[in-house]
Design a protein around this motif. Structure first.
Motif, PDB file in Angstrom:
ATOM      1  N   HIS A   1       0.792  -1.209  -0.101  1.00  0.00           N
ATOM      2  CA  HIS A   1      -0.019   0.137   0.053  1.00  0.00           C
ATOM      3  C   HIS A   1       1.074   1.296   0.099  1.00  0.00           C
ATOM      4  CE1 HIS A   1      -3.839   2.408   0.486  1.00  0.00           C
ATOM      5  NE2 HIS A   1      -3.023   3.007   1.459  1.00  0.00           N
ATOM      6  N   GLY A   2       0.634   1.878  -1.015  1.00  0.00           N
ATOM      7  CA  GLY A   2       1.533   3.279  -1.265  1.00  0.00           C
ATOM      8  C   GLY A   2       2.796   3.126  -1.991  1.00  0.00           C
ATOM      9  N   ALA A   3       2.963   1.919  -2.641  1.00  0.00           N
ATOM     10  CA  ALA A   3       3.959   1.575  -3.546  1.00  0.00           C
ATOM     11  C   ALA A   3       3.801   2.642  -4.782  1.00  0.00           C
ATOM     12  CB  ALA A   3       4.084   0.216  -3.904  1.00  0.00           C
ATOM     13  N   HIS A   4       4.888   3.020  -5.412  1.00  0.00           N
ATOM     14  CA  HIS A   4       4.802   4.162  -6.371  1.00  0.00           C
ATOM     15  C   HIS A   4       6.168   3.957  -7.192  1.00  0.00           C
ATOM     16  CE1 HIS A   4       5.109   8.522  -7.717  1.00  0.00           C
ATOM     17  NE2 HIS A   4       4.540   7.626  -8.663  1.00  0.00           N
ATOM     18  N   VAL A   5       5.781   3.336  -8.443  1.00  0.00           N
ATOM     19  CA  VAL A   5       6.851   3.179  -9.327  1.00  0.00           C
ATOM     20  C   VAL A   5       6.657   3.816 -10.688  1.00  0.00           C
ATOM     21  CG1 VAL A   5       7.994   1.437 -10.725  1.00  0.00           C
ATOM     22  CG2 VAL A   5       6.914   0.620  -8.359  1.00  0.00           C
ATOM     23  N   VAL A   6       7.710   4.572 -11.038  1.00  0.00           N
ATOM     24  CA  VAL A   6       7.465   5.522 -12.195  1.00  0.00           C
ATOM     25  C   VAL A   6       8.072   4.798 -13.600  1.00  0.00           C
ATOM     26  CG1 VAL A   6       8.099   7.823 -13.488  1.00  0.00           C
ATOM     27  CG2 VAL A   6       7.636   7.618 -10.871  1.00  0.00           C
ATOM     28  N   LEU A   7       7.286   4.258 -14.462  1.00  0.00           N
ATOM     29  CA  LEU A   7       7.653   3.600 -15.493  1.00  0.00           C
ATOM     30  C   LEU A   7       8.059   4.441 -16.841  1.00  0.00           C
ATOM     31  CD1 LEU A   7       5.349   0.607 -14.894  1.00  0.00           C
ATOM     32  CD2 LEU A   7       7.752   0.696 -14.085  1.00  0.00           C
ATOM     33  N   PRO A   8       9.070   4.392 -17.390  1.00  0.00           N
ATOM     34  CA  PRO A   8       9.442   4.919 -18.614  1.00  0.00           C
ATOM     35  C   PRO A   8       8.979   4.189 -19.863  1.00  0.00           C
ATOM     36  CG  PRO A   8      11.625   4.105 -18.104  1.00  0.00           C
ATOM     37  CD  PRO A   8      10.499   3.890 -16.852  1.00  0.00           C
ATOM     38  N   HIS A   9       8.697   4.532 -20.973  1.00  0.00           N
ATOM     39  CA  HIS A   9       8.362   3.807 -21.862  1.00  0.00           C
ATOM     40  C   HIS A   9       9.531   3.867 -23.272  1.00  0.00           C
ATOM     41  CE1 HIS A   9       6.028   2.199 -25.524  1.00  0.00           C
ATOM     42  NE2 HIS A   9       5.271   1.799 -24.780  1.00  0.00           N
ATOM     43  N   SER A  10       9.771   2.456 -23.584  1.00  0.00           N
ATOM     44  CA  SER A  10      10.718   2.113 -24.506  1.00  0.00           C
ATOM     45  C   SER A  10      10.899   3.315 -25.828  1.00  0.00           C
ATOM     46  CB  SER A  10      10.936   0.781 -25.240  1.00  0.00           C
ATOM     47  OG  SER A  10       9.337   0.454 -25.614  1.00  0.00           O
ATOM     48  N   ASP A  11       9.476   3.590 -26.088  1.00  0.00           N
ATOM     49  CA  ASP A  11       9.715   4.664 -27.216  1.00  0.00           C
ATOM     50  C   ASP A  11       9.696   5.971 -26.825  1.00  0.00           C
ATOM     51  OD1 ASP A  11       7.146   5.454 -26.179  1.00  0.00           O
ATOM     52  OD2 ASP A  11       6.027   4.616 -27.804  1.00  0.00           O
ATOM     53  N   GLY A  12      10.133   6.328 -25.729  1.00  0.00           N
ATOM     54  CA  GLY A  12      10.165   7.781 -25.162  1.00  0.00           C
ATOM     55  C   GLY A  12       9.032   8.387 -24.883  1.00  0.00           C
ATOM     56  N   GLY A  13       8.014   7.676 -25.127  1.00  0.00           N
ATOM     57  CA  GLY A  13       6.580   8.524 -24.729  1.00  0.00           C
ATOM     58  C   GLY A  13       6.573   8.732 -22.980  1.00  0.00           C
ATOM     59  N   PRO A  14       5.484   9.236 -22.800  1.00  0.00           N
ATOM     60  CA  PRO A  14       5.131   9.837 -21.486  1.00  0.00           C
ATOM     61  C   PRO A  14       5.228   8.665 -20.522  1.00  0.00           C
ATOM     62  CG  PRO A  14       3.392  10.498 -22.949  1.00  0.00           C
ATOM     63  CD  PRO A  14       4.286   9.502 -23.701  1.00  0.00           C
ATOM     64  N   LEU A  15       5.549   9.137 -19.201  1.00  0.00           N
ATOM     65  CA  LEU A  15       5.707   8.342 -17.947  1.00  0.00           C
ATOM     66  C   LEU A  15       4.567   7.715 -17.596  1.00  0.00           C
ATOM     67  CD1 LEU A  15       8.682  10.305 -16.088  1.00  0.00           C
ATOM     68  CD2 LEU A  15       8.969   8.606 -17.620  1.00  0.00           C
ATOM     69  N   LEU A  16       4.582   6.535 -17.015  1.00  0.00           N
ATOM     70  CA  LEU A  16       3.448   6.042 -16.312  1.00  0.00           C
ATOM     71  C   LEU A  16       3.765   5.854 -14.871  1.00  0.00           C
ATOM     72  CD1 LEU A  16       0.471   4.885 -16.543  1.00  0.00           C
ATOM     73  CD2 LEU A  16       1.626   2.464 -16.925  1.00  0.00           C
ATOM     74  N   HIS A  17       2.758   6.260 -13.909  1.00  0.00           N
ATOM     75  CA  HIS A  17       2.992   6.139 -12.637  1.00  0.00           C
ATOM     76  C   HIS A  17       2.191   4.876 -12.129  1.00  0.00           C
ATOM     77  CE1 HIS A  17       5.092   9.985 -11.826  1.00  0.00           C
ATOM     78  NE2 HIS A  17       4.510  10.183 -13.140  1.00  0.00           N
ATOM     79  N   LEU A  18       2.589   4.001 -11.409  1.00  0.00           N
ATOM     80  CA  LEU A  18       1.826   2.991 -11.089  1.00  0.00           C
ATOM     81  C   LEU A  18       1.806   3.075  -9.434  1.00  0.00           C
ATOM     82  CD1 LEU A  18       0.574  -0.136 -11.330  1.00  0.00           C
ATOM     83  CD2 LEU A  18       3.159  -1.183 -11.279  1.00  0.00           C
ATOM     84  N   PHE A  19       0.762   2.962  -8.889  1.00  0.00           N
ATOM     85  CA  PHE A  19       0.372   2.898  -7.433  1.00  0.00           C
ATOM     86  C   PHE A  19      -0.018   1.633  -6.860  1.00  0.00           C
ATOM     87  CE2 PHE A  19       0.282   7.510  -8.946  1.00  0.00           C
ATOM     88  CZ  PHE A  19       1.208   7.856  -7.947  1.00  0.00           C
ATOM     89  N   GLY A  20       0.343   1.073  -5.716  1.00  0.00           N
ATOM     90  CA  GLY A  20      -0.100   0.215  -5.004  1.00  0.00           C
ATOM     91  C   GLY A  20      -1.401   0.558  -4.118  1.00  0.00           C
ATOM     92  N   CYS A  21      -2.427  -0.112  -3.804  1.00  0.00           N
ATOM     93  CA  CYS A  21      -3.232  -0.099  -2.867  1.00  0.00           C
ATOM     94  C   CYS A  21      -3.886  -1.297  -2.357  1.00  0.00           C
ATOM     95  CB  CYS A  21      -4.431   1.077  -3.303  1.00  0.00           C
ATOM     96  SG  CYS A  21      -5.767   1.535  -2.356  1.00  0.00           S
TER      97      CYS A  21
END
Length: 243
Positions: free
Chosen positions: A188-208
């Protein structure tokens, strides 16, 4: 229906999902629940089919659960609807200004979500709320295809529970996001920032923690905890919330 055959729109994909019969155990269970029914729902005509995602096709925030409840979504035709988990989730989204009303009754009741889409890695109600790994993997192509439509706009995702977290990681990898090694752990509260291999926008992954009664009735997940995490994920996605 074959999730590998891509429809042209997310709405058509949602329609395809509702006809899937790929997992015999889940088909038998969802239909048996609809025949037997709970005493309090004897007058309901159960949905008893796979549940599509719910929310706009250009969502910036995606919430991922586990699977429909036999007498919740399997009855009402909408994800997280008709059980205590959904009651808490939709009321919280409404309180944040991300829904037009605090309750979800059934598919087609007029509820709208603003910038948020909710979906599941397993689309049919499983016995004891426990899908098997094989059922999860069989259902994965639906989520992969759904994410293909959502990727242009989604910026944050919230995995509601460890099952959702583990189911989501290979979907994100297949979509081209670069996952760290070792794989990020759920919490709970885990937060991972994921880049994309094509250089596109970052994705923020949260755990709850999942919004199940097992967590909420014991205090493992409180309403303020849920509200704070969803608000943070929504703001990270660029949505405006009521704090």
């Amino acid at each position: 229906m074959d999730p590998a055959a891509p429809p042209p729109t997310l709405a058509l994909l949602d329609e395809q999902v509702t006809h899937c019969r790929a997992c015999p155990r889940l088909v038998e269970w969802r239909e048996e629940a609809a025949r037997v029914k709970r005493k309090s729902y004897q007058d309901w005509d159960y949905w008893a089919r796979p549940i599509p995602g719910f929310g706009p096709p250009d969502a910036a925030l995606v919430l991922l659960g586990l699977a429909p409840a036999a007498h919740g979504g399997n009855r009402t035709g909408r994800i997280f609807t008709g059980d205590p988990s959904g009651d808490l989730l939709y009321a919280t989204l409404y309180g944040l200004g991300l829904a037009n009303r605090p309750e979800s009754v059934r598919a087609g009741d007029g509820l709208e979500l603003y910038g948020v889409r909710i979906t599941d890695p397993v689309r049919c109600a499983p016995p004891e709320n426990k899908p098997t790994p094989a059922e999860r993997d069989t259902c994965r192509p639906w989520l992969v295809r759904e994410f293909d439509f959502l990727r242009p706009t989604v910026r944050s995702m919230v995995a509601l529970g460890g099952f959702a977290w583990q189911a989501l990681l290979p979907v994100l990898a297949a979509a081209g996001y670069v996952l760290p090694r070792p794989r990020p752990a759920f919490g709970h509260g885990a937060h991972v920032v994921l880049p994309h291999s094509d250089g596109g926008p970052l994705l923020h992954l949260f755990g709850c923690y999942h919004v199940s009664p097992r967590n909420t009735y014991t205090g493992r997940l409180t309403t303020p905890m849920l509200r704070d995490l969803l608000a943070t994920a929504a703001e990270t996605a660029g949505l405006t919330v009521r704090r």
